[in-house]
Design a protein around this motif. Sequence first.
Motif, PDB file in Angstrom:
ATOM      1  N   PHE A  14      -7.598 -37.144  20.069  1.00  0.00           N
ATOM      2  CA  PHE A  14      -7.462 -36.275  18.893  1.00  0.00           C
ATOM      3  C   PHE A  14      -7.471 -34.795  19.274  1.00  0.00           C
ATOM      4  O   PHE A  14      -7.022 -33.940  18.495  1.00  0.00           O
ATOM      5  CB  PHE A  14      -8.590 -36.565  17.885  1.00  0.00           C
ATOM      6  N   LEU A  15      -7.976 -34.467  20.466  1.00  0.00           N
ATOM      7  CA  LEU A  15      -8.000 -33.066  20.905  1.00  0.00           C
ATOM      8  C   LEU A  15      -6.618 -32.547  21.266  1.00  0.00           C
ATOM      9  O   LEU A  15      -6.370 -31.336  21.225  1.00  0.00           O
ATOM     10  CB  LEU A  15      -8.915 -32.917  22.139  1.00  0.00           C
ATOM     11  N   CYS A  20      -6.649 -24.688  22.961  1.00  0.00           N
ATOM     12  CA  CYS A  20      -7.414 -23.540  23.459  1.00  0.00           C
ATOM     13  C   CYS A  20      -8.464 -23.981  24.474  1.00  0.00           C
ATOM     14  O   CYS A  20      -8.673 -23.316  25.496  1.00  0.00           O
ATOM     15  CB  CYS A  20      -8.071 -22.830  22.279  1.00  0.00           C
ATOM     16  N   PHE A  21      -9.122 -25.110  24.202  1.00  0.00           N
ATOM     17  CA  PHE A  21     -10.156 -25.603  25.106  1.00  0.00           C
ATOM     18  C   PHE A  21      -9.571 -25.950  26.470  1.00  0.00           C
ATOM     19  O   PHE A  21     -10.091 -25.526  27.515  1.00  0.00           O
ATOM     20  CB  PHE A  21     -10.816 -26.839  24.495  1.00  0.00           C
ATOM     21  N   ARG A 301     -17.130 -32.025  20.779  1.00  0.00           N
ATOM     22  CA  ARG A 301     -17.141 -31.360  19.465  1.00  0.00           C
ATOM     23  C   ARG A 301     -16.874 -29.856  19.617  1.00  0.00           C
ATOM     24  O   ARG A 301     -16.197 -29.249  18.782  1.00  0.00           O
ATOM     25  CB  ARG A 301     -18.476 -31.608  18.755  1.00  0.00           C
ATOM     26  N   LYS A 302     -17.416 -29.276  20.657  1.00  0.00           N
ATOM     27  CA  LYS A 302     -17.122 -27.863  20.916  1.00  0.00           C
ATOM     28  C   LYS A 302     -15.640 -27.678  21.223  1.00  0.00           C
ATOM     29  O   LYS A 302     -15.008 -26.720  20.766  1.00  0.00           O
ATOM     30  CB  LYS A 302     -17.969 -27.368  22.087  1.00  0.00           C
ATOM     31  N   ALA A 303     -15.075 -28.608  21.996  1.00  0.00           N
ATOM     32  CA  ALA A 303     -13.649 -28.551  22.302  1.00  0.00           C
ATOM     33  C   ALA A 303     -12.817 -28.680  21.026  1.00  0.00           C
ATOM     34  O   ALA A 303     -11.807 -27.988  20.849  1.00  0.00           O
ATOM     35  CB  ALA A 303     -13.278 -29.656  23.284  1.00  0.00           C
ATOM     36  N   ALA A 304     -13.242 -29.563  20.133  1.00  0.00           N
ATOM     37  CA  ALA A 304     -12.526 -29.745  18.871  1.00  0.00           C
ATOM     38  C   ALA A 304     -12.551 -28.469  18.040  1.00  0.00           C
ATOM     39  O   ALA A 304     -11.558 -28.103  17.392  1.00  0.00           O
ATOM     40  CB  ALA A 304     -13.145 -30.907  18.095  1.00  0.00           C
ATOM     41  N   LYS A 305     -13.690 -27.784  18.063  1.00  0.00           N
ATOM     42  CA  LYS A 305     -13.813 -26.527  17.319  1.00  0.00           C
ATOM     43  C   LYS A 305     -12.867 -25.482  17.894  1.00  0.00           C
ATOM     44  O   LYS A 305     -12.210 -24.745  17.150  1.00  0.00           O
ATOM     45  CB  LYS A 305     -15.252 -26.038  17.387  1.00  0.00           C
ATOM     46  N   ASN A 307     -10.112 -26.081  19.508  1.00  0.00           N
ATOM     47  CA  ASN A 307      -8.731 -26.499  19.253  1.00  0.00           C
ATOM     48  C   ASN A 307      -8.407 -26.580  17.763  1.00  0.00           C
ATOM     49  O   ASN A 307      -7.275 -26.925  17.393  1.00  0.00           O
ATOM     50  CB  ASN A 307      -8.470 -27.858  19.900  1.00  0.00           C
ATOM     51  N   LYS A 308      -9.424 -26.338  16.925  1.00  0.00           N
ATOM     52  CA  LYS A 308      -9.260 -26.349  15.469  1.00  0.00           C
ATOM     53  C   LYS A 308      -8.769 -27.706  14.965  1.00  0.00           C
ATOM     54  O   LYS A 308      -7.815 -27.801  14.186  1.00  0.00           O
ATOM     55  CB  LYS A 308      -8.306 -25.239  15.029  1.00  0.00           C
TER      56      LYS A 308
END
Length: 428
Positions: A14-15, A20-21, A301-305, A307-308
Amino acid sequence: MSRTMKKYDDCVAFLGQWGCFQMTVFFLLCASLIPNGLCALALVFLNDVPSHHCKVSDANLTEDWRKNVIPLQVGDGKQELSRCSRYRLDVVRNLSAQGYIPGVDVNVTDLEQESCIDGWRYSRDIYQSTIVSEFDLVCSEQWKQPFTSTVYFMGVLLGTFFSGQLSDRFGRKPVLFATMAVQTFFSFLQVFCTSWILFIILLFIGGLGQIANFVTALVLGAEVLTGHVRVLYSSLGTCLGYAVGYMMLPLTAYFIRDWKWLLLALSLPGLAYLPLWWLVPESPRWLLSQGRVEEAEAVIRKAAKWNKVQPPRVIFDGCNVSVTVPETKEHYGIFDLLKNSNMRSTTLILCVVWFTMTTCYYSLCLNTSQLHADPYISCFIIAVVEVPAYISSWLALRFLPRRLSVIGTLLLGAVAVYFIQLVPNDAG
């Protein structure tokens, strides 16, 4: 690979592969290898041998005798001053005091010679100083000059064995930054060395940190990134980061020709990277292998944030990821590569291939100062050539079978090295 890791790519699909991450991880880890390119081949300039001859500090000699007190010898097809001997100074002093003229009253070639008991005078046409001129690694001590490189690569060899073990035990991220600190700190300490023995001890530790940093950065990026981005990073990104540092080396050495100041300049880039601890994540794969699922989910979860994108409520649910550490875990070591015949054959063949490639590569790179009158130009050209070489290797990995890629590049390199022998010594 364990069952825990088989579904990892599906869990984090899903990422996406290039958000960005991933861009941040990709470029920061590539940048971490720039100091490797700067320091790995610094011995090209630090350890080069300037032109030299015996020091003659006696002020009582006439100008004619000063010009003739050093014997002439043939080197590289031309006459040059002897590097390791001079005519006996007490005899020359007496002849000078009696008014004898060399070449007229005295045939200097008949005079007895002695070693450079007063030291050497080094040319400053190219370098202000190197470790050779600093510690007099010439003549009877000449063996120390190539042995310096040997000690460095002994550190690299030891670091190769321990970097994987340490990162498996303590994590990729701590070992990455710790080994960068080791490389930076011990490169800095070499500036203050007052003896060759102390220098090579610190150089050995610096070599250990240098390779451990490279290997750990490679593994960390390969575990964080997925899909084609992982292939791009492992085959091209890391190599280009190293090549950028390598290209910066001759440029830095050109403007800083004193070995101590050059070492100081080469150690500084590592300091700039250490504050980036808060941006480089730990490997979620490694965290999962240790049963630290909550920490792995926090990274994702930080990566998801960044990558929006919206992560699922439980990221690793249904992905065959254990949430507890098994009581009995299998541990693997280097000798597991030799257990069965197929794996043993593959391992030994690849070891021979790597040995051949690295021997050829470092033999050429460490001798760039001998390829041209200007060592800075030679080193820069060889560094620039690495860029198209890495790009072509990446393309070969993308579009050609692995065995064809390896065999083709080995044959190409062998043919090029063979034809070097056909180039006349006086060419260029």
